[in-house]
Design an enzyme around this catalytic site. Structure first.
Site, PDB file in Angstrom:
ATOM      1  N   CYS A  19     -25.664   0.747  15.345  1.00 42.88           N
ATOM      2  CA  CYS A  19     -24.617   1.751  15.573  1.00 42.88           C
ATOM      3  C   CYS A  19     -23.251   1.085  15.566  1.00 42.88           C
ATOM      4  CB  CYS A  19     -24.842   2.488  16.887  1.00 42.88           C
ATOM      5  SG  CYS A  19     -24.618   1.431  18.335  1.00 42.88           S
ATOM      6  N   CYS A  22     -22.648  -1.701  18.025  1.00 42.70           N
ATOM      7  CA  CYS A  22     -23.200  -2.999  17.613  1.00 42.70           C
ATOM      8  C   CYS A  22     -22.195  -3.748  16.745  1.00 42.70           C
ATOM      9  CB  CYS A  22     -24.491  -2.811  16.824  1.00 42.70           C
ATOM     10  SG  CYS A  22     -25.826  -2.016  17.724  1.00 42.70           S
ATOM     11  N   ASP A 439       5.579   0.907 -15.291  1.00 43.73           N
ATOM     12  CA  ASP A 439       6.230   0.010 -16.237  1.00 43.73           C
ATOM     13  C   ASP A 439       6.072   0.669 -17.620  1.00 43.73           C
ATOM     14  OD1 ASP A 439       7.218  -2.441 -17.451  1.00 43.73           O
ATOM     15  OD2 ASP A 439       5.137  -2.769 -18.049  1.00 43.73           O
ATOM     16  N   ASP A 635       1.234  -4.052 -16.192  1.00 44.75           N
ATOM     17  CA  ASP A 635       0.219  -4.768 -16.961  1.00 44.75           C
ATOM     18  C   ASP A 635      -0.258  -6.034 -16.259  1.00 44.75           C
ATOM     19  OD1 ASP A 635       2.295  -6.530 -17.306  1.00 44.75           O
ATOM     20  OD2 ASP A 635       2.588  -6.110 -19.425  1.00 44.75           O
ATOM     21  N   ASP A 639       4.776  -8.212 -13.939  1.00 50.23           N
ATOM     22  CA  ASP A 639       5.084  -7.192 -12.947  1.00 50.23           C
ATOM     23  C   ASP A 639       4.604  -7.581 -11.549  1.00 50.23           C
ATOM     24  OD1 ASP A 639       6.189  -5.467 -14.889  1.00 50.23           O
ATOM     25  OD2 ASP A 639       4.190  -4.796 -15.454  1.00 50.23           O
TER      26      ASP A 639
END
Length: 752
Positions: A19, A22, A439, A635, A639
């Site tokens: 659970c 835990c 871009d 790309d 960038d």
């Protein structure tokens, strides 16, 4: 930073978690360990992810920390055997326990309640009893086997949780069933301690609850296996063996894991390529659909790169390994998916805060219900059954699984569709963005520009000199200029004193002249008079072309117009994003007229033009300061600053370039349409998480009061056996709801 201080990451398989309490306890234990900087534990994957300083700790020590917390632990390494076999063995063991518990529980239930439905059975049992209460003792024996056999998987960790003052689901189940068993045992051993009306045994409740809860956990594990199918599919793509070429030219079959960089392997027709590498011999069409999504095989021959796990459809290839093991593209993809699946979303914090106090609160409610029923005059057995029902029905499993189960399925399915979320947090953040900044070159356009015009007083000379300067550059515009010059048969002279001016252009000495090539701002900065070329440049820019000027010794020679075709699906993608309520903007270093012409073609109203590469991140910052949540799509090459600055960076990558560090999301097939797929996956996954959390909380809010007896005046009771079944069903419901994400589909532009 030397090797002793460099951060390292570790995955640990954690067994025995049932659970959210835990997973929270394991996480706290790891975070307290010396040298651990960050730890997160995922209940659905049953795995811990740890970032630590190797100078202060090591994998074995961290595994021991988990073991001390009461759970099985094993560090995951490349050398480890596939844990799928271990999981299957664990599932088979659990299945055997379920069968044993169910068979014995049914017998106990029949002995306890058979007479209620079949009066003759009620008369037959005493007649066949060799001594008083014989069948009660049989129930005691069978229920003891259930509790302390299959049920030990609840009692052992439940006790450890109490010892650490952090009770969990195991504690609740163990306390409830243990109390029913202990009470019933006392009734058998010393009935005089109880009034006549309270001398009932509840061995059936204890045994059936263990069987029901265990069956629910078994079903949960089966469904969990389906949620992690994406990882198994990816891992299954890897070649297990390879045909390694020996020094004498013979082939020897070896495990793919033993290959090293520089080894050469032979790939037969229909064979799976075992490594990333270069073809050194042969010719074959290779199916790369697992990376590119393209159904048509690609021709590969000597000198071409190939990616491991792709398939040689025809022909024989000899491939020299350039990447093996964890450096392979597929291994990187698997790590990215695992990283996203083990990450913790901010929304998970709500469940974590609740779980931290949940189990203690449930125990308090059970004790209160017990006391209230006694205070209302009920006998002790009624009060006990009520308290046991509260303990059993209250399960934090569903809350613990609500987020990780959805993340596992959502990110796994997204990976199959070509969208890799580097971190789980990116999934939630992407679902909240309101602005997508693109871009232009290579993202909205093909990135393959071509020369469309060369004009001016010395147009051909301008092209020849510009091509000479651009010959060493890999920029798409430079390649277009060089290609055009070569097509016209122009001989390119040598260049001296070459210099690139970032964001503006280039300069150098060619045949004794100082030649400069670049955009209008560069020419203006250098004092070049462009008046004679201004009108024609404006017209070409208005048509969407990028204009580059060429000057020699500060005198304009001409201009070169270069056009980059817009991707066919770009306009549909922009419209789809706008349809999702997002603002779409474009950023480019191109002249404003060129940028606005392309934007108008795509339906983009907001344009940031004439922006230097290093200033794209500034544009992102300005939008964020204006209150926008920004996703930047680029790309992944120049960038990086903008990708890192954005709330979510989305990189379009080629199939072999998936490890783009600056991006939060990588589109492995490099298709613009995957931006919409990524957004859809993020929003639907977060919506699924919201639904899971709602039902997990609603389940407990509804059933805990009913189990405590608040609806008893209406004749509604919830006995422990039904409580156990309801608890298991809650987790199965959450997992089943998460599995709906497997039906996500890639977005495709509709035909115009």
């Amino acid at each position: 930073m030397n090797s002793s201080t460099k951060l390292q990451e570790l995955q640990i398989d954690v067994g025995g978690m049932t659970c959210a309490s835990c997973s929270a306890r394991v996480e706290r234990a790891l975070k307290r360990a010396p040298g651990v900087l960050e730890a997160s534990v995922n209940l659905a994957t049953e795995r811990a992810h740890v970032r630590y300083l190797p100078a202060m700790t090591d994998p074995e020590t961290l595994a021991a920390v988990v073991t001390e917390a009461g759970y099985a632990a094993q560090p995951v390494s490349e050398a480890c055997a596939d844990t799928a076999d271990q999981r299957r063995a664990s599932l088979r063991a659990m299945g055997r326990d379920v069968a044993i518990a169910a068979a014995l529980a049914v017998i106990v239930l029949v002995l306890s309640m058979g007479g209620t439905f079949i009066p003759a059975f009620d008369h037959a049992l005493p007649a066949a009893s060799p001594f008083p209460h014989f069948w009660d003792w049989v129930q005691w024996l069978l229920s003891s086997v259930v509790l302390f056999g299959p049920g030990l998987r609840f009692f052992r960790p439940g006790w450890i949780a109490y010892r650490h003052l952090s009770p969990d689901m195991n504690s609740l189940v163990a306390t409830g069933t243990g109390a029913a068993w202990a009470y019933s045992t006392l009734v058998l051993i010393a009935p005089g301690l109880f009034p006549p009306e309270a001398r009932h045994v509840y061995f059936d409740s204890a045994a059936v609850v263990i069987a029901a809860v265990l069956f629910g956990k078994y079903l949960e594990e089966l469904v969990k296996g389906r949620t992690s199918s994406a990882i198994r599919k990816l891992v299954g793509l890897q070649a297990k063996t390879a045909r390694k070429l020996q020094d004498d030219g013979t082939e020897k079959e070896v495990p793919a894991a033993q290959l090293r960089v520089g080894d050469r392997v032979a790939v037969r027709p229909g064979g799976r390529i075992p490594v990333d590498g270069k073809v050194v011999e042969g010719r074959a069409h290779v199916d790369e659909s697992m990376l590119s999504g393209e159904p048509l095989p690609v021709l590969k021959q000597a000198g071409d790169s190939v990616v491991g796990a792709t398939v040689a459809v025809d022909g024989r290839l000899v491939v020299e390994a350039t990447s093996v093991g964890r450096d392979k593209v597929l291994a990187q993809i698997v790590r990215l998916v695992e990283s996203a699946q083990t990450g913790k979303l901010p929304i998970q914090g709500v469940a974590d805060r609740v779980v931290r106090i949940f189990s203690p609160a449930v125990i308090a409610i059970a004790v209160t219900a017990f006391a209230v029923w006694l205070g209302l005059g009920a006998n002790i057995s009624v009060a006990l059954v009520t308290a046991v029902a509260v303990l059993v029905v209250a399960c934090p499993c569903a809350m613990g699984l609500a987020t990780p189960a959805a993340i596992m399925v959502g990110t796994g399915r997204a990976a199959e569709l070509g969208v890799l979320f580097r971190k789980g947090e990116a999934l939630e953040t992407l679902s909240h963005v309101d602005t997508v900044l693109f871009d232009k070159t290579g993202t909205l356009t093909e990135g393959k520009p071509a020369l469309t015009a060369a004009e001016g007083p010395q147009a051909e000379e301008a092209l020849r000199l510009a091509a000479a300067l651009e010959a060493a550059s890999e920029h798409p515009l430079a390649r277009a200029i060089v290609a055009a010059a070569r097509e016209r048969g122009l001989e390119l002279p040598g260049v001296e004193d070459f210099k690139a001016v970032a964001g503006y252009g280039i300069e150098g000495r060619v045949e004794g002249q100082r030649v400069i090539v670049g955009a209008r701002p560069f020419m203006e900065r250098e004092g070049v008079d462009l008046a004679a070329l201004a009108d024609r440049a404006a017209a070409l820019e208005a048509e969407g072309g990028t204009v580059v000027f060429v000057a020699a010794d500060d005198q304009p020679l001409g201009l070169l117009a270069i056009a980059d075709h817009v991707k066919p699906e770009a306009r549909a993608v922009v419209q789809a994003l706008a349809g999702h309520g997002l603002r779409v903007a474009m950023v480019t270093g191109d002249a404003r007229r060129t940028a606005e012409a392309v934007a108008a073609r795509l339906g983009i109203e907001e344009v940031h033009a004439e922006v230097l590469p290093q200033d794209k991140a500034r544009v992102v910052t300005e939008l964020q300061q204006a209150g926008r949540r920004v996703a930047f799509v680029g790309d992944g090459i120049n960038d990086a600053p903008a990708l890192a600055q954005a709330d979510v960076g989305i990189a379009l990558a080629s199939g072999t370039d998936i490890a783009i560090e600056a991006a939060d999301v990588t589109l492995t097939r490099g298709q613009l349409s995957e931006v919409v797929t990524a957004l859809t996956a993020a929003r639907k996954t977060l919506g699924n998480i919201h639904g899971n959390l709602f039902w997990a909380f609603f389940y407990n809010i509804l059933l805990i009061p009913i189990a405590a007896g608040v609806a008893a005046p209406l004749g509604i009771h919830l006995n422990p056996m039904l409580a156990g079944v309801a608890m298991g069903l809650s987790s199965i419901f959450v997992l089943g709801n998460s599995l709906r994400l497997k039906h996500l589909h890639a977005w495709q532009p509709t035909a115009a």
